[in-house]
Enzyme design. Structure first.
Site, PDB file in Angstrom:
ATOM      1  CE  LYS A  87      44.823  40.097  36.091  1.00 30.64           C
ATOM      2  NZ  LYS A  87      46.109  40.656  36.841  1.00 30.64           N
ATOM      3  CG  ASP A 165      47.813  39.694  39.966  1.00 24.59           C
ATOM      4  OD1 ASP A 165      46.503  39.737  40.795  1.00 24.59           O
ATOM      5  OD2 ASP A 165      48.332  40.665  39.615  1.00 24.59           O
TER       6      ASP A 165
HETATM    7  P1  NAP Z   1      45.367  47.762  45.134  1.00 21.04           P
HETATM    8  O1  NAP Z   1      46.237  48.938  44.914  1.00 21.04           O
HETATM    9  O2  NAP Z   1      45.780  47.194  46.581  1.00 21.04           O
HETATM   10  O3  NAP Z   1      43.904  48.228  45.302  1.00 21.04           O
HETATM   11  C1  NAP Z   1      42.804  47.433  45.636  1.00 21.04           C
HETATM   12  C2  NAP Z   1      41.950  48.198  46.646  1.00 21.04           C
HETATM   13  O4  NAP Z   1      40.975  47.333  47.030  1.00 21.04           O
HETATM   14  C3  NAP Z   1      42.819  48.812  47.799  1.00 21.04           C
HETATM   15  O5  NAP Z   1      43.350  50.137  47.491  1.00 21.04           O
HETATM   16  C4  NAP Z   1      41.665  49.046  48.739  1.00 21.04           C
HETATM   17  O6  NAP Z   1      41.055  50.251  48.693  1.00 21.04           O
HETATM   18  C5  NAP Z   1      40.760  47.781  48.324  1.00 21.04           C
HETATM   19  N1  NAP Z   1      40.563  46.683  49.163  1.00 21.04           N
HETATM   20  C6  NAP Z   1      39.318  46.352  49.781  1.00 21.04           C
HETATM   21  N2  NAP Z   1      39.417  45.452  50.514  1.00 21.04           N
HETATM   22  C7  NAP Z   1      40.904  45.092  50.545  1.00 21.04           C
HETATM   23  C8  NAP Z   1      41.449  44.118  51.139  1.00 21.04           C
HETATM   24  N3  NAP Z   1      41.005  43.050  51.881  1.00 21.04           N
HETATM   25  N4  NAP Z   1      42.906  44.253  50.838  1.00 21.04           N
HETATM   26  C9  NAP Z   1      43.477  44.975  49.949  1.00 21.04           C
HETATM   27  N5  NAP Z   1      42.646  46.101  49.301  1.00 21.04           N
HETATM   28  C10 NAP Z   1      41.189  45.863  49.785  1.00 21.04           C
HETATM   29  O7  NAP Z   1      45.316  46.611  44.140  1.00 21.04           O
HETATM   30  P2  NAP Z   1      45.640  46.880  42.506  1.00 21.04           P
HETATM   31  O8  NAP Z   1      47.033  46.991  41.961  1.00 21.04           O
HETATM   32  O9  NAP Z   1      44.510  47.911  42.161  1.00 21.04           O
HETATM   33  O10 NAP Z   1      44.798  45.507  41.887  1.00 21.04           O
HETATM   34  C11 NAP Z   1      43.431  45.249  42.122  1.00 21.04           C
HETATM   35  C12 NAP Z   1      42.989  44.186  40.946  1.00 21.04           C
HETATM   36  O11 NAP Z   1      43.329  44.649  39.760  1.00 21.04           O
HETATM   37  C13 NAP Z   1      43.689  42.725  41.202  1.00 21.04           C
HETATM   38  O12 NAP Z   1      42.812  41.978  40.736  1.00 21.04           O
HETATM   39  C14 NAP Z   1      44.686  43.013  40.154  1.00 21.04           C
HETATM   40  O13 NAP Z   1      45.160  41.763  39.551  1.00 21.04           O
HETATM   41  C15 NAP Z   1      44.149  43.896  38.963  1.00 21.04           C
HETATM   42  N6  NAP Z   1      45.192  44.613  38.212  1.00 21.04           N
HETATM   43  C16 NAP Z   1      46.292  45.101  38.951  1.00 21.04           C
HETATM   44  C17 NAP Z   1      47.257  45.770  37.925  1.00 21.04           C
HETATM   45  C18 NAP Z   1      48.330  46.593  38.329  1.00 21.04           C
HETATM   46  O14 NAP Z   1      49.260  46.798  37.829  1.00 21.04           O
HETATM   47  N7  NAP Z   1      48.396  46.835  39.646  1.00 21.04           N
HETATM   48  C19 NAP Z   1      47.001  45.748  36.485  1.00 21.04           C
HETATM   49  C20 NAP Z   1      45.859  45.106  36.217  1.00 21.04           C
HETATM   50  C21 NAP Z   1      45.134  44.496  36.972  1.00 21.04           C
HETATM   51  P3  NAP Z   1      40.521  50.689  50.292  1.00 21.04           P
HETATM   52  O15 NAP Z   1      41.617  50.408  51.280  1.00 21.04           O
HETATM   53  O16 NAP Z   1      40.226  52.321  50.039  1.00 21.04           O
HETATM   54  O17 NAP Z   1      39.235  50.081  50.525  1.00 21.04           O
END
Ligand code: NAP
Length: 303
Positions: A87, A165
């Site tokens: 999401k 978010d």
């Molecule tokens: P995140 O830690 O920033 O991870 C996303 C990963 O996507 C990054 O580590 C990166 O890995 C990759 N990526 C590829 N293109 C990117 C770009 N242009 N900018 C940033 N990252 C990019 O984020 P996250 O917290 O896991 O969140 C991802 C999704 O999960 C979101 O939609 C969020 O709403 C959802 N979510 C998050 C949480 C939470 O607590 N954090 C909870 C539930 C849902 P590489 O650099 O290795 O490619």
């Protein structure tokens, strides 16, 4: 069934990998990420390379932020694989409409997940509300962005949605449990002077429901929903995990699966049934807040 995971960041490592390792339905066969990897799992930096190297991977689960997600999602569907989306399912509604059409044409499943809908009290809340009339309500979703999104600058960029978010999780529960749909009647967005997306927001919805979202919460975090109805008061606390009616806990939720295992079980069911699930109602409320909301410029924000 074999599945690949794309975007190995916080949520992939915190939730998706443990859920897949414990899943009776799925084997994690490959990952795609520019930097992240998972021990013991073949890793790729480009999605097309992974899809070509692993024709036996039937489904791909995307944990990327919303903006880069669309291109990856299209690649998955073009390759005829089932698609699961974190999401919010896209940066825009029309992106998701395109993905729904592509999935239908390819004869594969698309699952736009809302993990908070799998929280322990949500199904029982929906049952309790059926046949009751909501008279007013309040969603309070206040959390510390530095704790849950450390250093994630994308969240404050255009398309990152800022405080929506996490706020969309509360809206995903609300739209799941209400017996009749809500729509947005007004909103106010507080946008830091150095950012593109709001750090706090207030929304007014029909049925007298007010929404208070804030990313600057210190101390205890708050993820609560209160609804006053013609037949009593329903409260969901802890992000939908604790259900109370008229202030008393509702029992009998112990046998329900945790959120991410439940999402992967549902994905397996959709694939087996040849079905899809992509409800965009939480995202419509957020899109409408960006359309109708008044903007206030507030203090700059740095992680
Ligand atoms: P995140 O830690 O920033 O991870 C996303 C990963 O996507 C990054 O580590 C990166 O890995 C990759 N990526 C590829 N293109 C990117 C770009 N242009 N900018 C940033 N990252 C990019 O984020 P996250 O917290 O896991 O969140 C991802 C999704 O999960 C979101 O939609 C969020 O709403 C959802 N979510 C998050 C949480 C939470 O607590 N954090 C909870 C539930 C849902 P590489 O650099 O290795 O490619």
């Amino acid at each position: 069934m074999q599945i690949a995971l794309v975007g190995i960041g916080k949520i992939a490592l915190d939730q998706h990998v443990p859920a897949l390792r414990a899943s009776p339905d799925w084997t994690l066969a490959a990952t795609v990420s520019r930097h992240g990897t998972v021990d013991g799992v073949p890793s790729f930096t480009g999605i097309d390379d992974m899809l070509a190297a692993h024709p036996q991977v039937e489904a791909v689960s995307l944990c990327l932020p919303p903006v880069p997600r669309f291109a990856a999602a299209q690649a998955v569907l073009r390759a005829g694989r089932h698609l699961m989306l974190e999401k919010p399912p896209g940066a825009t509604l029309s992106e998701v409409h395109i993905l729904q059409r592509m999935a239908r044409d390819a004869g594969v499943s698309i699952f736009a997940t809302w993990h908070s809908r799998m929280a322990l009290g949500v199904a029982a809340a929906r049952v309790w509300l059926a046949g009751r009339s909501v008279q007013s309500g309040r969603i309070t979703w206040r959390e510390d962005v530095r704790k849950w999104h450390p250093g994630q600058d994308w969240i404050f960029e255009a398309g990152g949605m800022g405080v929506f978010d996490p706020g969309i999780n509360g809206l995903s529960i609300l739209t799941e449990i209400l017996p009749t749909p809500v729509h947005l009647t007004g909103a106010e967005l507080d946008v830091p002077a150095n950012r593109q997306a709001p750090i706090a927001a207030r929304m007014s919805l029909s049925q007298g429901i007010e929404v208070d979202l804030d990313f600057r919460q210190d101390g205890p975090q708050t993820w609560d929903i209160d609804l006053q109805t013609d037949g009593g008061t329903l409260t969901l606390r802890m992000g939908g995990n604790i259900l109370e009616v008229d202030g008393r806990p509702v029992e009998g939720q112990d046998d329900i699966m945790q959120e991410y295992p439940a999402l992967y079980a549902r994905m397996a069911g959709l694939v087996r049934d040849g079905a899809s699930d992509a409800d965009l109602s939480p995202m419509v409320l957020v899109a409408d807040a960006f359309t109708l909301g008044r903007r206030n410029v507030v203090e700059p924000f740095e992680f």
